[in-house]
Motif scaffolding. Structure first.
Motif, PDB file in Angstrom:
ATOM      1  N   MET A   1       0.855  -1.180   0.000  1.00 10.85           N
ATOM      2  CA  MET A   1       0.000   0.000   0.000  1.00 10.85           C
ATOM      3  C   MET A   1       0.892   1.231   0.000  1.00 10.85           C
ATOM      4  O   MET A   1       1.752   1.359   0.841  1.00 10.85           O
ATOM      5  CB  MET A   1      -0.870  -0.041   1.262  1.00 10.85           C
ATOM      6  CG  MET A   1      -1.808   1.082   1.389  1.00 10.85           C
ATOM      7  SD  MET A   1      -2.862   1.008   2.855  1.00 10.85           S
ATOM      8  CE  MET A   1      -2.671  -0.611   3.474  1.00 10.85           C
ATOM      9  N   ALA A   2       0.685   2.106  -0.963  1.00 14.66           N
ATOM     10  CA  ALA A   2       1.585   3.255  -1.055  1.00 14.66           C
ATOM     11  C   ALA A   2       0.855   4.570  -1.302  1.00 14.66           C
ATOM     12  O   ALA A   2       1.492   5.600  -1.383  1.00 14.66           O
ATOM     13  CB  ALA A   2       2.597   3.021  -2.170  1.00 14.66           C
ATOM     14  N   THR A   3      -0.455   4.548  -1.403  1.00 17.55           N
ATOM     15  CA  THR A   3      -1.176   5.795  -1.646  1.00 17.55           C
ATOM     16  C   THR A   3      -2.304   5.960  -0.642  1.00 17.55           C
ATOM     17  O   THR A   3      -2.781   4.999  -0.040  1.00 17.55           O
ATOM     18  CB  THR A   3      -1.787   5.835  -3.065  1.00 17.55           C
ATOM     19  OG1 THR A   3      -2.852   4.872  -3.138  1.00 17.55           O
ATOM     20  CG2 THR A   3      -0.745   5.564  -4.130  1.00 17.55           C
ATOM     21  N   TRP A   4      -2.729   7.195  -0.495  1.00 20.34           N
ATOM     22  CA  TRP A   4      -3.854   7.504   0.384  1.00 20.34           C
ATOM     23  C   TRP A   4      -5.103   6.753  -0.082  1.00 20.34           C
ATOM     24  O   TRP A   4      -5.831   6.181   0.716  1.00 20.34           O
ATOM     25  CB  TRP A   4      -4.076   9.010   0.416  1.00 20.34           C
ATOM     26  CG  TRP A   4      -5.304   9.428   1.155  1.00 20.34           C
ATOM     27  CD1 TRP A   4      -6.420   9.989   0.619  1.00 20.34           C
ATOM     28  CD2 TRP A   4      -5.553   9.315   2.556  1.00 20.34           C
ATOM     29  NE1 TRP A   4      -7.345  10.238   1.604  1.00 20.34           N
ATOM     30  CE2 TRP A   4      -6.834   9.832   2.810  1.00 20.34           C
ATOM     31  CE3 TRP A   4      -4.814   8.824   3.630  1.00 20.34           C
ATOM     32  CZ2 TRP A   4      -7.403   9.867   4.079  1.00 20.34           C
ATOM     33  CZ3 TRP A   4      -5.379   8.861   4.897  1.00 20.34           C
ATOM     34  CH2 TRP A   4      -6.664   9.375   5.118  1.00 20.34           C
ATOM     35  N   ARG A   5      -5.353   6.738  -1.367  1.00 20.55           N
ATOM     36  CA  ARG A   5      -6.537   6.070  -1.909  1.00 20.55           C
ATOM     37  C   ARG A   5      -6.551   4.577  -1.559  1.00 20.55           C
ATOM     38  O   ARG A   5      -7.581   4.025  -1.202  1.00 20.55           O
ATOM     39  CB  ARG A   5      -6.606   6.251  -3.418  1.00 20.55           C
ATOM     40  CG  ARG A   5      -7.887   5.683  -4.009  1.00 20.55           C
ATOM     41  CD  ARG A   5      -7.944   5.830  -5.484  1.00 20.55           C
ATOM     42  NE  ARG A   5      -7.616   7.198  -5.868  1.00 20.55           N
ATOM     43  CZ  ARG A   5      -7.847   7.723  -7.035  1.00 20.55           C
ATOM     44  NH1 ARG A   5      -8.410   6.996  -7.966  1.00 20.55           N
ATOM     45  NH2 ARG A   5      -7.518   8.959  -7.309  1.00 20.55           N
ATOM     46  N   GLU A   6      -5.404   3.930  -1.671  1.00 19.27           N
ATOM     47  CA  GLU A   6      -5.312   2.505  -1.326  1.00 19.27           C
ATOM     48  C   GLU A   6      -5.568   2.284   0.160  1.00 19.27           C
ATOM     49  O   GLU A   6      -6.229   1.315   0.553  1.00 19.27           O
ATOM     50  CB  GLU A   6      -3.947   1.955  -1.729  1.00 19.27           C
ATOM     51  CG  GLU A   6      -3.758   1.868  -3.233  1.00 19.27           C
ATOM     52  CD  GLU A   6      -2.319   1.574  -3.623  1.00 19.27           C
ATOM     53  OE1 GLU A   6      -2.143   0.922  -4.662  1.00 19.27           O
ATOM     54  OE2 GLU A   6      -1.392   2.007  -2.911  1.00 19.27           O
ATOM     55  N   LEU A   7      -5.047   3.176   0.989  1.00 18.43           N
ATOM     56  CA  LEU A   7      -5.284   3.059   2.423  1.00 18.43           C
ATOM     57  C   LEU A   7      -6.763   3.246   2.745  1.00 18.43           C
ATOM     58  O   LEU A   7      -7.340   2.489   3.524  1.00 18.43           O
ATOM     59  CB  LEU A   7      -4.438   4.066   3.206  1.00 18.43           C
ATOM     60  CG  LEU A   7      -4.613   4.047   4.726  1.00 18.43           C
ATOM     61  CD1 LEU A   7      -4.256   2.679   5.306  1.00 18.43           C
ATOM     62  CD2 LEU A   7      -3.786   5.138   5.373  1.00 18.43           C
ATOM     63  N   LEU A 103       3.448   7.137   4.110  1.00 12.05           N
ATOM     64  CA  LEU A 103       2.634   6.272   3.250  1.00 12.05           C
ATOM     65  C   LEU A 103       3.476   5.467   2.262  1.00 12.05           C
ATOM     66  O   LEU A 103       3.097   4.359   1.895  1.00 12.05           O
ATOM     67  CB  LEU A 103       1.617   7.113   2.477  1.00 12.05           C
ATOM     68  CG  LEU A 103       0.279   7.305   3.152  1.00 12.05           C
ATOM     69  CD1 LEU A 103      -0.578   8.291   2.386  1.00 12.05           C
ATOM     70  CD2 LEU A 103      -0.454   5.999   3.331  1.00 12.05           C
ATOM     71  N   VAL A 104       4.590   6.003   1.827  1.00 12.32           N
ATOM     72  CA  VAL A 104       5.383   5.313   0.826  1.00 12.32           C
ATOM     73  C   VAL A 104       5.823   3.947   1.362  1.00 12.32           C
ATOM     74  O   VAL A 104       6.315   3.829   2.481  1.00 12.32           O
ATOM     75  CB  VAL A 104       6.600   6.163   0.377  1.00 12.32           C
ATOM     76  CG1 VAL A 104       7.594   6.379   1.509  1.00 12.32           C
ATOM     77  CG2 VAL A 104       7.259   5.560  -0.840  1.00 12.32           C
ATOM     78  N   ASN A 105       5.559   2.916   0.607  1.00  5.13           N
ATOM     79  CA  ASN A 105       5.924   1.539   0.959  1.00  5.13           C
ATOM     80  C   ASN A 105       5.321   1.048   2.273  1.00  5.13           C
ATOM     81  O   ASN A 105       5.873   0.157   2.918  1.00  5.13           O
ATOM     82  CB  ASN A 105       7.452   1.368   1.008  1.00  5.13           C
ATOM     83  CG  ASN A 105       8.086   1.667  -0.314  1.00  5.13           C
ATOM     84  OD1 ASN A 105       7.542   1.349  -1.368  1.00  5.13           O
ATOM     85  ND2 ASN A 105       9.233   2.322  -0.282  1.00  5.13           N
ATOM     86  N   LEU A 106       4.210   1.616   2.684  1.00  5.62           N
ATOM     87  CA  LEU A 106       3.564   1.220   3.936  1.00  5.62           C
ATOM     88  C   LEU A 106       2.958  -0.174   3.793  1.00  5.62           C
ATOM     89  O   LEU A 106       2.140  -0.417   2.907  1.00  5.62           O
ATOM     90  CB  LEU A 106       2.464   2.229   4.292  1.00  5.62           C
ATOM     91  CG  LEU A 106       1.732   2.002   5.603  1.00  5.62           C
ATOM     92  CD1 LEU A 106       2.652   2.284   6.780  1.00  5.62           C
ATOM     93  CD2 LEU A 106       0.509   2.907   5.672  1.00  5.62           C
ATOM     94  N   ASP A 107       3.371  -1.098   4.648  1.00 10.61           N
ATOM     95  CA  ASP A 107       2.751  -2.420   4.711  1.00 10.61           C
ATOM     96  C   ASP A 107       1.538  -2.334   5.607  1.00 10.61           C
ATOM     97  O   ASP A 107       1.489  -1.501   6.527  1.00 10.61           O
ATOM     98  CB  ASP A 107       3.724  -3.454   5.286  1.00 10.61           C
ATOM     99  CG  ASP A 107       4.842  -3.801   4.321  1.00 10.61           C
ATOM    100  OD1 ASP A 107       4.613  -3.734   3.098  1.00 10.61           O
ATOM    101  OD2 ASP A 107       5.937  -4.126   4.803  1.00 10.61           O
TER     102      ASP A 107
END
Length: 135
Positions: A1-7, A103-107
């Protein structure tokens, strides 16, 4: 997950959303120490923050008391002894426990673990210092 939208998509699939805005989503988590205890809830604000106009971060914040209703020194000492993730801040009239993550490269576990730790700690602090379940 790397974007606000994905989160946000993950949050909508995994939690009960009570409010959503373009840069913020609010969820309510439920707690019960024992099956016979009444259920308690905790409101959590998850917000997109941009650091230096280039790096996206996510901030997890949950209020647990009004500033004028608690002894700040005692609350901060308790947080210092018991809380591993997050820190206390004053936001308006409220004491808030919050934690921020890039957020970048957030697991997913890098989000869910702090979310649960911050929210659970805030719930315990609210119960201990106010005796209520306002948030």
């Amino acid at each position: 997950m790397a974007t606000w939208r994905e989160l946000v998509t993950f949050i909508k699939q995994s939690y009960r959303v009570v409010r959503e805005e373009p840069e913020e989503i609010r969820i309510r988590l439920h707690f019960r120490k024992d099956p016979d205890d009444p259920e308690r809830t905790q409101m959590v604000v998850i917000a997109r923050e941009v650091l230096d106009r280039r790096e996206e971060w996510v901030q997890i914040a949950t209020p647990f008391a009004r500033v004028d209703e608690v002894d700040l020194r005692t609350v901060l000492a308790e947080i210092g002894h018991t809380t591993v993730v997050g820190g206390a801040v004053v936001m308006g009239d409220h004491l808030v426990l919050r934690h921020s993550l890039p957020l970048v490269n957030l697991d997913i576990n890098e989000f869910t673990d702090p979310l649960e730790l911050v929210t659970g700690a805030a719930e315990l602090l609210e119960e201990e210092f106010t005796g209520r379940d306002d948030y």
